[in-house]
Scaffold this motif. Structure first.
Motif, PDB file in Angstrom:
ATOM      1  N   GLY A  39      41.754  50.196  41.104  1.00  0.00           N
ATOM      2  CA  GLY A  39      42.796  51.124  41.546  1.00  0.00           C
ATOM      3  C   GLY A  39      42.504  51.659  42.939  1.00  0.00           C
ATOM      4  N   LEU A  40      41.261  52.047  43.163  1.00  0.00           N
ATOM      5  CA  LEU A  40      40.883  52.574  44.475  1.00  0.00           C
ATOM      6  C   LEU A  40      41.085  51.511  45.548  1.00  0.00           C
ATOM      7  N   THR A  47      44.861  51.235  46.540  1.00  0.00           N
ATOM      8  CA  THR A  47      45.372  52.277  47.441  1.00  0.00           C
ATOM      9  C   THR A  47      44.790  52.115  48.835  1.00  0.00           C
ATOM     10  N   TYR A 102      46.586  49.320  50.605  1.00  0.00           N
ATOM     11  CA  TYR A 102      47.933  49.722  51.004  1.00  0.00           C
ATOM     12  C   TYR A 102      47.907  50.598  52.239  1.00  0.00           C
ATOM     13  N   MET A 103      46.807  51.367  52.398  1.00  0.00           N
ATOM     14  CA  MET A 103      46.729  52.286  53.529  1.00  0.00           C
ATOM     15  C   MET A 103      46.774  51.545  54.856  1.00  0.00           C
ATOM     16  N   LYS A 151      51.608  48.066  56.920  1.00  0.00           N
ATOM     17  CA  LYS A 151      52.593  48.716  57.764  1.00  0.00           C
ATOM     18  C   LYS A 151      53.535  49.536  56.882  1.00  0.00           C
ATOM     19  N   PRO A 152      53.836  50.769  57.268  1.00  0.00           N
ATOM     20  CA  PRO A 152      54.792  51.543  56.465  1.00  0.00           C
ATOM     21  C   PRO A 152      56.155  50.857  56.448  1.00  0.00           C
ATOM     22  N   ILE A 153      56.846  50.960  55.320  1.00  0.00           N
ATOM     23  CA  ILE A 153      58.145  50.304  55.218  1.00  0.00           C
ATOM     24  C   ILE A 153      59.271  51.251  55.603  1.00  0.00           C
ATOM     25  N   THR A 154      58.910  52.483  55.981  1.00  0.00           N
ATOM     26  CA  THR A 154      59.927  53.471  56.345  1.00  0.00           C
ATOM     27  C   THR A 154      60.707  53.007  57.563  1.00  0.00           C
ATOM     28  N   VAL A 160      47.386  60.593  55.009  1.00  0.00           N
ATOM     29  CA  VAL A 160      46.700  59.587  54.198  1.00  0.00           C
ATOM     30  C   VAL A 160      47.549  59.222  52.982  1.00  0.00           C
ATOM     31  N   ARG A 211      50.424  57.034  54.004  1.00  0.00           N
ATOM     32  CA  ARG A 211      50.060  55.646  54.310  1.00  0.00           C
ATOM     33  C   ARG A 211      49.757  54.867  53.040  1.00  0.00           C
ATOM     34  N   MET A 212      49.150  55.542  52.043  1.00  0.00           N
ATOM     35  CA  MET A 212      48.847  54.844  50.792  1.00  0.00           C
ATOM     36  C   MET A 212      50.124  54.486  50.048  1.00  0.00           C
ATOM     37  N   LEU A 229      52.883  53.631  51.674  1.00  0.00           N
ATOM     38  CA  LEU A 229      53.666  52.894  52.664  1.00  0.00           C
ATOM     39  C   LEU A 229      54.733  53.760  53.330  1.00  0.00           C
ATOM     40  N   ARG A 230      54.447  55.066  53.444  1.00  0.00           N
ATOM     41  CA  ARG A 230      55.336  55.937  54.198  1.00  0.00           C
ATOM     42  C   ARG A 230      54.670  56.255  55.531  1.00  0.00           C
ATOM     43  N   ARG A 231      55.316  57.105  56.330  1.00  0.00           N
ATOM     44  CA  ARG A 231      54.725  57.458  57.605  1.00  0.00           C
ATOM     45  C   ARG A 231      54.130  58.856  57.616  1.00  0.00           C
ATOM     46  N   ASN A 234      55.790  63.237  61.156  1.00  0.00           N
ATOM     47  CA  ASN A 234      55.707  62.641  62.491  1.00  0.00           C
ATOM     48  C   ASN A 234      56.745  63.219  63.441  1.00  0.00           C
ATOM     49  N   ARG A 235      57.329  64.373  63.090  1.00  0.00           N
ATOM     50  CA  ARG A 235      58.382  64.908  63.942  1.00  0.00           C
ATOM     51  C   ARG A 235      57.886  66.075  64.790  1.00  0.00           C
ATOM     52  N   PHE A 238      37.914  62.617  52.787  1.00  0.00           N
ATOM     53  CA  PHE A 238      38.781  61.446  52.668  1.00  0.00           C
ATOM     54  C   PHE A 238      38.614  60.785  51.310  1.00  0.00           C
ATOM     55  N   TRP A 248      41.554  60.234  48.710  1.00  0.00           N
ATOM     56  CA  TRP A 248      41.763  58.860  48.234  1.00  0.00           C
ATOM     57  C   TRP A 248      41.826  58.841  46.713  1.00  0.00           C
ATOM     58  N   VAL A 249      40.861  59.501  46.069  1.00  0.00           N
ATOM     59  CA  VAL A 249      40.827  59.552  44.611  1.00  0.00           C
ATOM     60  C   VAL A 249      42.064  60.254  44.082  1.00  0.00           C
ATOM     61  N   TRP A 306      45.050  60.473  45.309  1.00  0.00           N
ATOM     62  CA  TRP A 306      46.289  59.712  45.411  1.00  0.00           C
ATOM     63  C   TRP A 306      46.214  58.370  44.732  1.00  0.00           C
ATOM     64  N   THR A 307      45.108  58.128  43.987  1.00  0.00           N
ATOM     65  CA  THR A 307      45.006  56.876  43.260  1.00  0.00           C
ATOM     66  C   THR A 307      45.171  57.074  41.760  1.00  0.00           C
TER      67      THR A 307
END
Lengths: 170, 350
Positions: free
Chosen positions: A23-24, A27, A30-31, A34-37, B66, B69-70, B72-74, B77-78, B307, B311-312, B314-315
């Motif tokens: 699992g670790l 994640t 994935y970090m 590239k973000p898909i946003t 973090v 990004r895990m 797949l967002r950004r 950032n504004r 970190f 990480w833990v 968000w997993t």
């Protein structure tokens, strides 16, 4: 159903720890992807052809007018009574088979696509327009006939294929 | 130039020199030096407070980035470059929001709770060595102080949960109390094995006693146990039962708004940093490291552990309440005891 463990305790613990590591790893991997946003106001995605934006009554190039015959089927099927048609009238006041006004209430429309599906003449299309917020309620009732919208690009050929195909078959 | 170099690499010498000079000129005027010492302590407190605020601003942004990004967002950032000022904007919002105290709440306790939580967090900075000599007070019972004060925040959390007069708040507070008490035990036992290796309870001594690679290699089990236990103690990651959104709304912070909520939030993220900082100090060699100034090494190591904790978080999904307790008492505690016994024997034998 309860399934009895197939392994001994120690193997279960080890496989549990291994799965935590898995699992670790996911994640972490994935970090670095590239973000898909899509940064929306600046960048936009290409919308699919069947995207349901607001209703449109496009001009048919061959007829020079809309394809609507004012048959009222869309008015009857609309669950929210969002559509109202005023038929055009001839010199003696007799109704003609075309609309004078096609009033579409954007404020109550729920984009269910039923009007488009029920229309026997393919006069209606759900467009790509989706930024429809407004601060003034009165601008929400639109006359689709007066709009004289012309479809362009892929959406136009996709739409034309619908009725041209049926004419050939019939 | 020399002063600048010394300020980074020989902080203890510079600070000691300044302190001695200040003492001398103070005594020359015939004023009691107690007042000067108190003023110097006040200076440390102010520095710690500034660090606490800036660190929270950074760490919240860091976690959001973090996490994004895990997934797949950004992330933010504004506001500002890379969204760095997002937390500052949020703080501004929290400052001007209405402060609501529920009618049925126990007003005095309700007001005191967030302060209690933040104070207990703030007090931990006393024994935290940021670098050579960069520690407010290197107590000879530093480790005991760290454990004792670290467990103090549960009073504030429990008080907040109780005073809100809300079932969700109360359950959150109770869970938090149970959790912190349970996980304090393995944490103490693992920290004890570090004390056995170092032969001292003073943070500075523990840092100096470590080999260049830190105690991680000598105490791999201890390091992991400490990370798990401290992660549970700061109510985060898969152990965030006290504020588990899906069952308790927000746990003990449900009724809090505006600045009082911000206090809890600030304490939570400062605790996250402190967990990382103490893990770095006890297991990763603290501020020691080649080339870079001690402060930089310390911050690098601390944020590295932070970190890992993010990480833990968000997993893994959240634990069930009974599993949480069982995990502490049936898994962590025996392991920690075993680790302690093995360490003690090896220290005696070798």
């Amino acid at each position: 159903m309860y399934a009895p463990p197939t392994h001994g305790t120690i193997r279960q613990v080890l496989s549990g720890i291994a799965s935590l590591g898995k699992g670790l790893w996911i994640t972490l991997a994935y970090m670095f992807r590239k973000p898909i946003t899509v940064q929306y106001p600046e960048k936009r995605v290409v919308l699919p052809l069947r995207f349901r934006g607001r209703l449109m009554m496009p001009i048919d190039q061959d007829k020079g007018t809309t394809r609507c015959t004012a048959c009222m089927r869309c008015v009857k099927i609309c669950p929210n009574h969002s559509i109202d048609i005023e038929k055009a009238t001839g010199p003696d006041g007799e109704p003609l088979a075309r609309p004078a006004k096609y009033l579409y209430n954007l404020g109550t429309c729920m984009f269910c696509n039923l009007c488009v599906e029920v229309c026997p003449f393919f006069a209606l299309v759900m467009s790509d327009e989706h930024e429809l917020a407004t601060t003034n309620k009165s601008v929400l009732v639109l006359d689709l006939v007066a709009e004289k919208h012309r479809l362009t690009g892929k959406k136009a050929s996709w739409w034309q294929k619908k009725f041209r195909g049926t004419e050939e078959a019939g | 130039m020399k002063l600048l170099y010394d300020l980074f690499y020989n902080t203890d010498v510079v600070f000691e020199g300044w302190r001695a000079a200040a003492h001398q000129s103070w005594a020359a005027r015939g004023w009691p030096t107690v007042i000067l010492d108190a003023l110097l302590q006040l200076g440390w407190a102010a520095a710690a407070a500034v660090f606490l605020a800036v660190n929270a601003l950074f760490i919240i942004w860091f976690e959001r980035k973090v996490a994004a990004r895990m997934q797949l967002r950004r992330g933010p950032n504004r506001v500002g470059p890379w969204g760095l000022l997002q937390t500052l904007a949020d703080t501004g919002k929290l400052l001007i929001k209405e402060d609501i105290i529920p009618d049925a709440a126990d007003r005095a306790v309700f007001r005191a709770a967030p302060i209690l939580v933040l104070v207990s967090t703030f007090l931990l900075f006393v024994v935290l060595p940021f670098g050579k000599g960069l520690v407010p007070a290197d107590l000879n019972v530093g480790l005991v102080y760290f454990l004792a004060i670290g467990g103090l925040s549960v009073i504030g959390i429990l008080a907040g949960g109780w005073a809100s007069n809300n079932k969700y708040s109360l359950m959150g507070g109770m869970r938090s109390a149970a959790q912190i008490v349970s996980y304090e035990v393995p944490a103490v036992l693992t920290v004890l094995s570090v004390a056995l290796l170092a032969g001292s309870l003073r943070m500075g001594d523990i840092v100096r006693a470590q080999p260049a690679y830190g105690y991680v290699l000598l105490q791999p089990v201890g390091f992991v146990l400490f990370l798990i236990a401290s992660n549970a103690e700061i109510n985060r990651g898969p152990f965030d039962l006290p504020e588990s959104d899906s069952e308790l709304v927000s746990g003990f912070v449900t009724e809090y708004s505006a600045m009082r909520f911000a206090f809890f939030f600030l304490a939570e993220y400062t605790n996250l940093f402190l967990a990382g900082a103490f893990a770095a100090t006890l297991f990763l060699g603290g501020w020691r490291g080649p080339l870079l100034p001690p402060v930089v090494w310390f911050l690098l190591k601390s944020y590295f552990v932070v970190f890992i904790l993010i990480w833990v978080r968000w997993t893994f999904p959240r634990l069930r309440v009974d599993h949480l307790m069982a995990f502490s008492w049936k898994v962590l505690l025996p392991l920690a005891l075993l680790n302690l016994v093995v360490t003690a024997v090896l220290v005696k034998v070798l």
